[in-house]
Design a protein around this motif. Structure first.
Motif, PDB file in Angstrom:
ATOM      1  N   THR A  45     -13.792  -7.335  -2.989  1.00 56.59           N
ATOM      2  CA  THR A  45     -13.606  -6.422  -4.116  1.00 56.59           C
ATOM      3  C   THR A  45     -12.132  -6.308  -4.481  1.00 56.59           C
ATOM      4  OG1 THR A  45     -13.359  -4.456  -2.739  1.00 56.59           O
ATOM      5  CG2 THR A  45     -15.608  -5.096  -3.355  1.00 56.59           C
ATOM      6  N   PHE A  46     -11.885  -5.839  -5.703  1.00 56.73           N
ATOM      7  CA  PHE A  46     -10.516  -5.657  -6.188  1.00 56.73           C
ATOM      8  C   PHE A  46      -9.794  -4.605  -5.356  1.00 56.73           C
ATOM      9  CE2 PHE A  46      -7.631  -3.969  -9.677  1.00 56.73           C
ATOM     10  CZ  PHE A  46      -6.732  -5.015  -9.569  1.00 56.73           C
ATOM     11  N   SER A  47     -10.505  -3.542  -4.993  1.00 49.98           N
ATOM     12  CA  SER A  47      -9.916  -2.501  -4.160  1.00 49.98           C
ATOM     13  C   SER A  47      -9.517  -3.064  -2.803  1.00 49.98           C
ATOM     14  CB  SER A  47     -10.901  -1.344  -3.970  1.00 49.98           C
ATOM     15  OG  SER A  47     -10.423  -0.411  -3.034  1.00 49.98           O
ATOM     16  N   GLY A  48     -10.400  -3.853  -2.199  1.00 45.29           N
ATOM     17  CA  GLY A  48     -10.115  -4.451  -0.899  1.00 45.29           C
ATOM     18  C   GLY A  48      -8.929  -5.392  -0.958  1.00 45.29           C
ATOM     19  N   LEU A  49      -8.776  -6.117  -2.070  1.00 46.04           N
ATOM     20  CA  LEU A  49      -7.654  -7.038  -2.224  1.00 46.04           C
ATOM     21  C   LEU A  49      -6.326  -6.283  -2.238  1.00 46.04           C
ATOM     22  CD1 LEU A  49      -6.745  -9.990  -2.788  1.00 46.04           C
ATOM     23  CD2 LEU A  49      -6.919  -9.446  -5.226  1.00 46.04           C
ATOM     24  N   ILE A  50      -6.288  -5.159  -2.963  1.00 43.95           N
ATOM     25  CA  ILE A  50      -5.056  -4.365  -3.041  1.00 43.95           C
ATOM     26  C   ILE A  50      -4.717  -3.769  -1.679  1.00 43.95           C
ATOM     27  CG2 ILE A  50      -4.002  -2.317  -4.056  1.00 43.95           C
ATOM     28  CD1 ILE A  50      -5.626  -2.854  -6.584  1.00 43.95           C
ATOM     29  N   ILE A  51      -5.728  -3.211  -1.001  1.00 44.32           N
ATOM     30  CA  ILE A  51      -5.487  -2.576   0.308  1.00 44.32           C
ATOM     31  C   ILE A  51      -5.034  -3.611   1.332  1.00 44.32           C
ATOM     32  CG2 ILE A  51      -6.622  -1.396   2.227  1.00 44.32           C
ATOM     33  CD1 ILE A  51      -8.319   0.094   0.176  1.00 44.32           C
ATOM     34  N   GLU A  52      -5.618  -4.798   1.305  1.00 43.80           N
ATOM     35  CA  GLU A  52      -5.196  -5.847   2.234  1.00 43.80           C
ATOM     36  C   GLU A  52      -3.752  -6.257   1.957  1.00 43.80           C
ATOM     37  OE1 GLU A  52      -7.133  -9.975   3.739  1.00 43.80           O
ATOM     38  OE2 GLU A  52      -6.352  -9.985   1.690  1.00 43.80           O
ATOM     39  N   HIS A  53      -3.387  -6.311   0.686  1.00 43.25           N
ATOM     40  CA  HIS A  53      -2.014  -6.704   0.339  1.00 43.25           C
ATOM     41  C   HIS A  53      -1.014  -5.645   0.794  1.00 43.25           C
ATOM     42  CE1 HIS A  53       0.975  -8.969  -1.995  1.00 43.25           C
ATOM     43  NE2 HIS A  53       1.451  -7.791  -2.385  1.00 43.25           N
ATOM     44  N   LEU A  54      -1.380  -4.370   0.631  1.00 39.01           N
ATOM     45  CA  LEU A  54      -0.471  -3.290   1.025  1.00 39.01           C
ATOM     46  C   LEU A  54      -0.495  -3.037   2.531  1.00 39.01           C
ATOM     47  CD1 LEU A  54      -1.220  -0.689  -1.799  1.00 39.01           C
ATOM     48  CD2 LEU A  54       0.807  -2.138  -1.589  1.00 39.01           C
ATOM     49  N   GLU A  55      -1.607  -3.451   3.183  1.00 38.90           N
ATOM     50  CA  GLU A  55      -1.826  -3.199   4.609  1.00 38.90           C
ATOM     51  C   GLU A  55      -1.866  -1.718   4.921  1.00 38.90           C
ATOM     52  OE1 GLU A  55       1.032  -5.369   6.851  1.00 38.90           O
ATOM     53  OE2 GLU A  55       0.178  -7.336   6.338  1.00 38.90           O
ATOM     54  N   SER A  56      -2.210  -0.921   3.925  1.00 37.80           N
ATOM     55  CA  SER A  56      -2.370   0.523   4.112  1.00 37.80           C
ATOM     56  C   SER A  56      -3.087   1.082   2.885  1.00 37.80           C
ATOM     57  CB  SER A  56      -1.021   1.227   4.296  1.00 37.80           C
ATOM     58  OG  SER A  56      -0.237   1.089   3.121  1.00 37.80           O
ATOM     59  N   ILE A  57      -3.587   2.302   3.020  1.00 33.12           N
ATOM     60  CA  ILE A  57      -4.226   2.966   1.888  1.00 33.12           C
ATOM     61  C   ILE A  57      -3.185   3.849   1.223  1.00 33.12           C
ATOM     62  CG2 ILE A  57      -6.056   4.533   1.164  1.00 33.12           C
ATOM     63  CD1 ILE A  57      -7.635   3.620   3.624  1.00 33.12           C
ATOM     64  N   PRO A  58      -2.820   3.566  -0.018  1.00 32.41           N
ATOM     65  CA  PRO A  58      -1.754   4.343  -0.672  1.00 32.41           C
ATOM     66  C   PRO A  58      -2.214   5.773  -0.940  1.00 32.41           C
ATOM     67  CG  PRO A  58      -2.797   2.870  -2.246  1.00 32.41           C
ATOM     68  CD  PRO A  58      -3.367   2.513  -0.908  1.00 32.41           C
ATOM     69  N   ASP A  59      -1.276   6.702  -0.834  1.00 32.20           N
ATOM     70  CA  ASP A  59      -1.585   8.105  -1.122  1.00 32.20           C
ATOM     71  C   ASP A  59      -1.042   8.536  -2.477  1.00 32.20           C
ATOM     72  OD1 ASP A  59       1.061   7.989  -0.562  1.00 32.20           O
ATOM     73  OD2 ASP A  59       1.028   9.387   1.132  1.00 32.20           O
ATOM     74  N   SER A  60      -0.514   7.583  -3.244  1.00 33.38           N
ATOM     75  CA  SER A  60      -0.020   7.899  -4.584  1.00 33.38           C
ATOM     76  C   SER A  60      -0.097   6.643  -5.440  1.00 33.38           C
ATOM     77  CB  SER A  60       1.429   8.404  -4.510  1.00 33.38           C
ATOM     78  OG  SER A  60       2.266   7.399  -3.968  1.00 33.38           O
ATOM     79  N   ASN A  61       0.165   6.842  -6.727  1.00 32.97           N
ATOM     80  CA  ASN A  61       0.104   5.724  -7.653  1.00 32.97           C
ATOM     81  C   ASN A  61       1.355   4.867  -7.516  1.00 32.97           C
ATOM     82  OD1 ASN A  61      -2.152   7.049  -8.422  1.00 32.97           O
ATOM     83  ND2 ASN A  61      -1.349   7.790 -10.372  1.00 32.97           N
ATOM     84  N   ILE A  62       1.172   3.607  -7.153  1.00 33.33           N
ATOM     85  CA  ILE A  62       2.299   2.702  -6.978  1.00 33.33           C
ATOM     86  C   ILE A  62       2.023   1.409  -7.720  1.00 33.33           C
ATOM     87  CG2 ILE A  62       2.904   3.656  -4.719  1.00 33.33           C
ATOM     88  CD1 ILE A  62       1.562   1.258  -3.448  1.00 33.33           C
ATOM     89  N   CYS A  63       3.039   0.565  -7.806  1.00 30.85           N
ATOM     90  CA  CYS A  63       2.917  -0.734  -8.466  1.00 30.85           C
ATOM     91  C   CYS A  63       3.142  -1.840  -7.444  1.00 30.85           C
ATOM     92  CB  CYS A  63       3.924  -0.873  -9.606  1.00 30.85           C
ATOM     93  SG  CYS A  63       3.664   0.292 -10.963  1.00 30.85           S
ATOM     94  N   LEU A  64       2.497  -2.957  -7.650  1.00 26.60           N
ATOM     95  CA  LEU A  64       2.648  -4.107  -6.769  1.00 26.60           C
ATOM     96  C   LEU A  64       2.336  -5.369  -7.560  1.00 26.60           C
ATOM     97  CD1 LEU A  64      -0.504  -4.591  -4.581  1.00 26.60           C
ATOM     98  CD2 LEU A  64      -0.362  -2.717  -6.213  1.00 26.60           C
TER      99      LEU A  64
END
Length: 393
Positions: free
Chosen positions: A347-366
């Motif tokens: 999923t798109f959500s899983g892709l972002i979390i894997e890239h960040l290696e954490s669950i963001p607690d605010s709106n960020i850019c990557l």
């Protein structure tokens, strides 16, 4: 003969083309065909060289060595131009116009020269085997999957683009698994028998699906699949019970999430099913896969352009797209013609979390695979939505 399109030749042979039939029979044993052609070719060339030498020696009696040299040069030019380069270039560019008519001549020649061909081929094949090379006549025209894919690409205007894509999609079924196309667990709409009977009735009356899973307490405890045709009969009764609803269900059909689509398509056919519950190696429900999902992988979406109709992909005026986090990477790539990696999360959500290696607690850019992404909403330890911008030029 060797430049012929073997598949077109066999097609013409099946339609009764005489030249194609004879050429196909000759090419069935290429060693014999090459043998008879080269026997005739070398016989003519050697005879021509001998005759040219005799003629040169008689013309230049006083200096036979000069005559032989001149004859060699002249004969080489004549053979190269008129017996090799010119005819073979024409034949290579128009093989059917040359090979099919000459097949009528080559067959009787092969019959007449068979003793010579047999002796020559026996000795040649023995020497070839000494080198360790196998003479496999049956597999030389077989195509691998990738070769067949290239053949479809190179068919050009002979196959319409839509049909080309369908053929390529069929080949891709071997590389796509059930978990790539399933409806994920959190999007499954079903009936929990622990709910109030009125809530169940409301779900049945407002459902947009043909079949609904029925479970008790937990989605991992699926008891059956309810077809809305059977649900309508139950709803037609003045009062119905959960037991009657459960009796109208059909036994669920479970499949592993790693099953390949081409195998699952045949399994749907053999089991006479249209929907399956996808489970992982521990037996936990991961999603639902339907026959329509697999068919869409072949023929494309049954609906219109996904980016214009789906709530998962919403185009913006600035050229960006607001993406629902639950959309699969495969669907996103197809909708926007992107090339996001599908080797990891689905999923798109899983892709972002894997890239960040954490669950963001605010709106960020990557940035992922050069695509600028802005996280818009985080909810329940997952990315609810994000905005993806086109790659800057």
């Amino acid at each position: 003969m060797m430049s012929l399109n073997r598949y077109r030749m066999r097609h013409l042979a099946k339609q009764g083309h005489g030249g194609a039939k004879r050429a196909s029979q000759l090419l069935a044993r290429t060693d014999r065909l090459i043998g008879v052609i080269l026997i005739g070719n070398n016989f003519v060339n050697i005879a021509a060289a001998s005759i040219a030498t005799l003629i040169a020696q008689r013309i230049w009696v006083d200096n036979p060595e000069l005559g032989v040299s001149i004859a060699t040069v002249l004969l080489t030019l004549v053979v190269l131009i008129f017996a090799e380069v010119t005819p073979k270039t024409i034949a290579a560019n128009h093989p059917e116009k040359v090979a099919y008519p000459f097949s009528y001549l080559l067959r009787p020649l092969l019959f007449l020269l068979m003793p010579f061909v047999y002796v020559v081929n026996t000795i040649a094949n023995f020497l070839i085997r000494l080198t360790g090379i196998k003479l496999d006549q049956d597999s030389k025209d077989l195509l691998s999957t990738e070769e067949f894919r290239t053949l479809i690409h190179e068919a050009g205007a002979m196959i319409p683009p839509k049909r080309q894509q369908m053929l390529l999609s069929i080949l891709d079924l071997e590389t796509v698994r059930v978990n790539d196309i399933m409806v994920p667990r959190n999007e499954i709409v079903g009936i929990d028998l622990d709910d109030d009977i009125r809530e169940i009735e409301n779900t049945l009356r407002n459902s947009q699906h043909t079949r609904l899973p029925v479970w008790k307490g937990n989605i991992n405890n699926i008891l059956g699949m309810l077809h809305m045709r059977n649900a309508a009969k139950v709803l037609a009764q003045p009062e119905f019970t959960k037991a009657e609803l459960l009796q109208a269900t059909r036994e669920p059909y479970f499949v592993p999430e790693t099953a390949q689509l081409h195998n699952q398509l045949f399994n749907f056919q053999s089991e006479q099913r249209r929907i399956a519950i996808v489970v992982d190696e521990y037996g936990n429900v991961q999603g639902i896969a339907t026959l329509e999902d697999i068919l869409e992988e072949i023929v494309g979406d049954f609906t219109t352009d996904m980016s214009a109709t789906s709530l998962d992909v919403m185009p913006q005026d600035d050229g960006s797209f607001i993406i629902d986090g639950t959309i699969t990477i495969r669907e996103l790539n197809k909708a926007l013609n992107y090339e996001l990696s599908m080797d990891g999360p689905k999923t798109f959500s899983g892709l972002i979390i894997e890239h960040l290696e954490s669950i963001p607690d605010s709106n960020i850019c990557l940035k992922i695979d050069d695509y600028p992404i802005e996280i818009l909403k985080v909810k329940a330890n997952t990315i609810a939505s994000a905005k993806i911008y086109p790659i800057p030029k």
